[in-house]
Design a protein around this motif. Structure first.
Motif, PDB file in Angstrom:
ATOM      1  N   MET A 172       0.833  -1.208   0.000  1.00 30.44           N
ATOM      2  CA  MET A 172       0.000   0.000   0.000  1.00 30.44           C
ATOM      3  C   MET A 172       0.870   1.262   0.000  1.00 30.44           C
ATOM      4  O   MET A 172       0.634   2.190  -0.772  1.00 30.44           O
ATOM      5  CB  MET A 172      -0.899  -0.015   1.235  1.00 30.44           C
ATOM      6  CG  MET A 172      -1.864   1.146   1.317  1.00 30.44           C
ATOM      7  SD  MET A 172      -2.778   1.144   2.867  1.00 30.44           S
ATOM      8  CE  MET A 172      -1.627   1.983   3.943  1.00 30.44           C
ATOM      9  N   THR A 222       1.256   3.696  -3.356  1.00 27.92           N
ATOM     10  CA  THR A 222       0.627   5.027  -3.329  1.00 27.92           C
ATOM     11  C   THR A 222       1.663   6.150  -3.266  1.00 27.92           C
ATOM     12  O   THR A 222       1.309   7.284  -2.981  1.00 27.92           O
ATOM     13  CB  THR A 222      -0.322   5.148  -2.119  1.00 27.92           C
ATOM     14  OG1 THR A 222       0.422   4.860  -0.918  1.00 27.92           O
ATOM     15  CG2 THR A 222      -1.493   4.197  -2.230  1.00 27.92           C
ATOM     16  N   ILE A 227       0.752   8.778  -5.702  1.00 27.80           N
ATOM     17  CA  ILE A 227      -0.519   9.410  -5.306  1.00 27.80           C
ATOM     18  C   ILE A 227      -0.261  10.427  -4.195  1.00 27.80           C
ATOM     19  O   ILE A 227      -0.752  11.563  -4.235  1.00 27.80           O
ATOM     20  CB  ILE A 227      -1.517   8.323  -4.828  1.00 27.80           C
ATOM     21  CG1 ILE A 227      -1.935   7.440  -6.012  1.00 27.80           C
ATOM     22  CG2 ILE A 227      -2.735   8.948  -4.156  1.00 27.80           C
ATOM     23  CD1 ILE A 227      -2.722   6.205  -5.621  1.00 27.80           C
ATOM     24  N   ARG A 228       0.541  10.026  -3.215  1.00 29.84           N
ATOM     25  CA  ARG A 228       0.826  10.932  -2.094  1.00 29.84           C
ATOM     26  C   ARG A 228       1.694  12.108  -2.538  1.00 29.84           C
ATOM     27  O   ARG A 228       1.486  13.243  -2.115  1.00 29.84           O
ATOM     28  CB  ARG A 228       1.501  10.147  -0.956  1.00 29.84           C
ATOM     29  CG  ARG A 228       0.507   9.225  -0.225  1.00 29.84           C
ATOM     30  CD  ARG A 228       1.139   8.427   0.900  1.00 29.84           C
ATOM     31  NE  ARG A 228       1.904   7.299   0.392  1.00 29.84           N
ATOM     32  CZ  ARG A 228       3.208   7.151   0.521  1.00 29.84           C
ATOM     33  NH1 ARG A 228       3.917   8.055   1.160  1.00 29.84           N
ATOM     34  NH2 ARG A 228       3.831   6.098   0.031  1.00 29.84           N
TER      35      ARG A 228
END
Lengths: 57, 388
Positions: free
Chosen positions: B21, B25, B28-29
């Motif tokens: 995860m 991500t 994305i972060r």
């Protein structure tokens, strides 16, 4: 109206957190389907709910 | 397996999922956290949050900065609206080039570079877009976000089953409830996207904006590519501007805003304010559905073999040559030229609304590249550097 929208919006985050907590609980405590495949499914499917609860995705 | 072994196995699986995860991500972060830098020109007068015009968005991501360039000499006024759809990156880059280089001799110019900040902080679901692109400059480079089309569900959720546009009551697709360019004129007690549209409409009303230029990009398989889309009150000046551009600079079409297509700036700002409403589109292969890998290179160069095949078969609404592509320079240059020409025509048609501005021309950008007109924040005066 805006307050109601905000409440519903926040409720979705709370629901995501509840589902994540439920999946985590079931990962460790369940009476049926104890196999490895189900462990993987529980561990993996918790990801999107954690991401939503943490406001990441 | 023993009870303790089972617990260890499940802990290991959970840890593996969490590692997956966190790793998965990272982009994305990074996209959500990254802020772009702009060095405003000498003509900069002031910056105000959009909530100055409507308090209902205060404290949200949509409370974006509005940059004002006021000559102090009475004249016309224009609003340049960039980033309504962040997955059309020439739009905010054009706004940044304007902000970094504008000179105003008469009238006022307002710029919003990231009209939908929330949408700019998330990638487009399922399209494997890169999160960022980098523009080379003489001093290094500047990095910009490639966002989504709609407001992030992190800011507005759930979507309605059908989005009913206010006030026309026209039924639109559910995801358009988060599409800034389907929610105008907006409403004060609506969704966050509707409230943002309302705030922009209020800005236009209160500041008596004469001309609103909404800057977009279009896929080449979309008929309005390389086009001004204008409210009927701006029709004549758009036609003249398109003729001048086509004769002197680059091909430009014009189209009158359909009266039955609701929620878009060129319709609603024209109907609900006194401003002339104009939307501009450039040819952007990056957002076409039939191109190859959607990479940063494709976004910057617009060179794609599948696009060439489509062009050879007459499926596009703009000329296309894979050797030249449709570069970011070309698209930003077009927007700079298109905005300058429509402002010029407004002054010709309506002398009381004359606005005298200058910024890099289409020819400037085509010969020197966009990067030549972006300044180094590290060498700029502190009061001139802003983040978006």
């Amino acid at each position: 109206m805006i307050l109601l929208q905000s409440l519903i919006h926040e409720l979705y985050f709370v629901m995501a957190a509840v589902v994540a907590a439920l999946l985590l609980t079931r990962l460790f405590r369940r009476k049926t389907r104890p196999g490895l495949a189900y462990d993987i499914v529980y561990a993996y499917t918790v990801i999107p709910f954690i991401l939503r609860a943490l406001h990441i995705k | 397996m023993s009870g303790r072994g089972l617990v260890v196995r499940r802990l290991v699986l959970l840890a593996a999922s969490l590692v997956l995860m966190i790793a998965g991500t990272r982009d994305i972060r990074a996209l959500r956290a990254y802020r772009e830098t702009v060095v405003v020109s000498d003509a900069f007068t002031r910056q105000a949050p959009l909530s100055t015009y409507f308090d209902g968005i205060r404290g949200t991501l949509m409370d974006v900065p509005v940059y004002v360039f006021d000559s102090g000499v009475p004249g016309g006024s224009a609003l340049i609206l960039g980033g309504a759809h962040p997955y059309e990156p020439a739009s905010p880059v054009m706004a940044y080039v304007v902000m970094e280089n504008i000179a105003v001799k008469q009238g006022r110019v307002f710029v919003i570079a990231r009209a939908n900040m929330s949408a700019s902080l998330q990638g487009m679901l399922g399209n494997a877009y890169p999160p960022f692109f980098r523009v080379k400059t003489p001093w290094g480079g500047k990095t910009y976000r490639i966002g989504d089309r709609e407001t992030s569900p992190l800011e507005q959720w759930p979507d309605p089953f059908t989005f009913v546009h206010y006030p026309s009551k026209q039924n639109l697709a559910y995801q358009d409830s988060r599409n800034l360019n389907r929610t105008f004129p907006g409403r004060p007690d609506g969704s966050l996207t509707e409230r943002t549209s309302f705030a922009i409409t209020e800005l236009i009303r209160r500041e008596k904006i004469d001309l609103t230029i909404d800057v977009h990009e279009a896929s080449m398989g979309y008929p309005v590519v390389s086009t001004y889309v204008c409210h009927q009150r701006a029709e004549e000046m758009c036609m003249m501007a398109a003729m001048m551009l086509s004769a002197e600079q680059f091909p430009m079409k014009t189209e009158t805003s359909p009266k039955t297509l609701r929620g878009l700036t060129h319709r609603e700002i024209g109907d609900f304010t006194d401003s002339f409403a104009v939307l501009m589109e450039t040819p952007e292969p990056f957002i076409d559905k039939f191109v190859g890998p959607m990479t940063e290179a494709l976004m910057l160069t617009g060179k794609d073999e599948f696009m060439q095949t489509a062009a050879n078969r007459g499926l596009l609404y703009a000329d296309y040559n894979m050797k030249t592509g449709s570069t970011l320079d070309y698209r930003v240059g077009r927007h700079l030229g298109g905005a300058a020409e429509i402002i010029k025509q407004m002054g010709e048609f309506y002398p009381a609304k004359k606005l005298v501005v200058s910024w890099p021309t289409y020819a400037d950008v085509m010969t020197q590249g966009v990067g030549a007109f972006l300044h180094d924040p590290a060498k700029a005066a502190r009061g001139r550097v802003f983040t978006n």
